[in-house]
Design a protein around this motif. Structure first.
Motif, mmCIF file in Angstrom:
data_model
loop_
_atom_site.group_PDB
_atom_site.id
_atom_site.type_symbol
_atom_site.label_atom_id
_atom_site.label_comp_id
_atom_site.label_asym_id
_atom_site.label_seq_id
_atom_site.Cartn_x
_atom_site.Cartn_y
_atom_site.Cartn_z
ATOM 1 N N HIS A 86 -11.803 79.715 -19.225
ATOM 2 C CA HIS A 86 -10.776 80.430 -19.988
ATOM 3 C C HIS A 86 -9.376 79.898 -19.679
ATOM 4 C CE1 HIS A 86 -13.686 83.115 -21.661
ATOM 5 N NE2 HIS A 86 -14.074 83.535 -20.458
ATOM 6 N N THR B 137 -7.044 78.239 -22.508
ATOM 7 C CA THR B 137 -5.705 78.817 -22.683
ATOM 8 C C THR B 137 -4.641 77.724 -22.601
ATOM 9 O OG1 THR B 137 -6.419 80.938 -21.770
ATOM 10 C CG2 THR B 137 -4.046 80.475 -21.740
ATOM 11 N N CYS C 272 -18.547 84.704 -25.190
ATOM 12 C CA CYS C 272 -17.745 84.083 -24.124
ATOM 13 C C CYS C 272 -16.371 83.585 -24.544
ATOM 14 C CB CYS C 272 -18.520 82.915 -23.529
ATOM 15 S SG CYS C 272 -20.115 83.387 -22.882
ATOM 16 N N VAL C 273 -16.273 82.930 -25.697
ATOM 17 C CA VAL C 273 -15.004 82.259 -25.986
ATOM 18 C C VAL C 273 -14.325 82.672 -27.284
ATOM 19 C CG1 VAL C 273 -15.557 80.212 -24.616
ATOM 20 C CG2 VAL C 273 -16.157 80.255 -27.026
ATOM 21 N N ARG D 283 -10.464 85.945 -28.185
ATOM 22 C CA ARG D 283 -9.631 86.029 -26.981
ATOM 23 C C ARG D 283 -8.173 86.146 -27.405
ATOM 24 N NH1 ARG D 283 -12.510 86.789 -22.239
ATOM 25 N NH2 ARG D 283 -14.594 86.114 -22.776
#
Length: 164
Positions: free
Chosen positions: A106, A110, A136-137, A140
């Motif tokens: 992450h 990012t 999971c991704v 976000r």
């Protein structure tokens, strides 16, 4: 010192000094020298412009449907990341997607998102990509995935040149 049995036969193989010196000289009747690297470059160039592969690419562009998750941002380049072995440890004995994630995934995404729009690619099918990524991704706050690409987005290219 060799410890050999009595009457043991030995064959010695080698070249005389004169033969070695002769082999090191460039022959007079050498002929034209062909640079193999030039042939490889020529083949790669011809592959790029091959009507067969250009037609395959045009067909993929026409038929492959991309499901855009997030719109492209102005002035951002595109970063395409492979799921298996890059984002996820594909050989892990983990039982769920969250356990497959690479450490600091992450934080990496990012940081990358500051400069790039992110696409996730895999040589597998879309079902497996979504299975791994949804939990999971995607969704976000610190980064957004633009879309996924699966094996149906790829074409096969066959060459005569053997890769070393």
């Amino acid at each position: 010192m060799l410890e050999l049995k009595p009457n043991f036969k030995i064959m010695m193989v080698g070249s005389t000094e004169a033969d070695i010196e002769d082999a090191c000289q460039k022959p007079d009747d050498l002929g034209e020298i062909i640079d193999d690297l030039d042939e490889i470059e020529t083949e790669e160039e011809s592959l790029e412009n091959s009507s067969i592969y250009l037609a395959k690419i045009q067909k993929r562009i026409k038929e492959y449907k991309i499901t855009e998750l997030n719109a492209p941002r102005p002035d951002k380049h595109l970063l395409v990341l492979d799921i298996d072995y890059t984002l996820f440890d594909h050989r892990s004995p983990a039982e769920c997607g969250a356990e497959l994630m690479r450490p600091y995934l992450h934080e990496f995404l990012t940081s990358a998102y500051e400069h790039y729009d992110i696409v996730i690619w895999s040589a597998t099918g879309m079902r497996w990509i979504e299975e791994k990524c949804v939990c999971c991704v995607t969704n976000r706050d610190s980064y957004k995935i633009m879309f996924y690409l699966d094996s149906n987005a790829m074409i096969s290219v066959h060459t005569r040149t053997e890769v070393l």
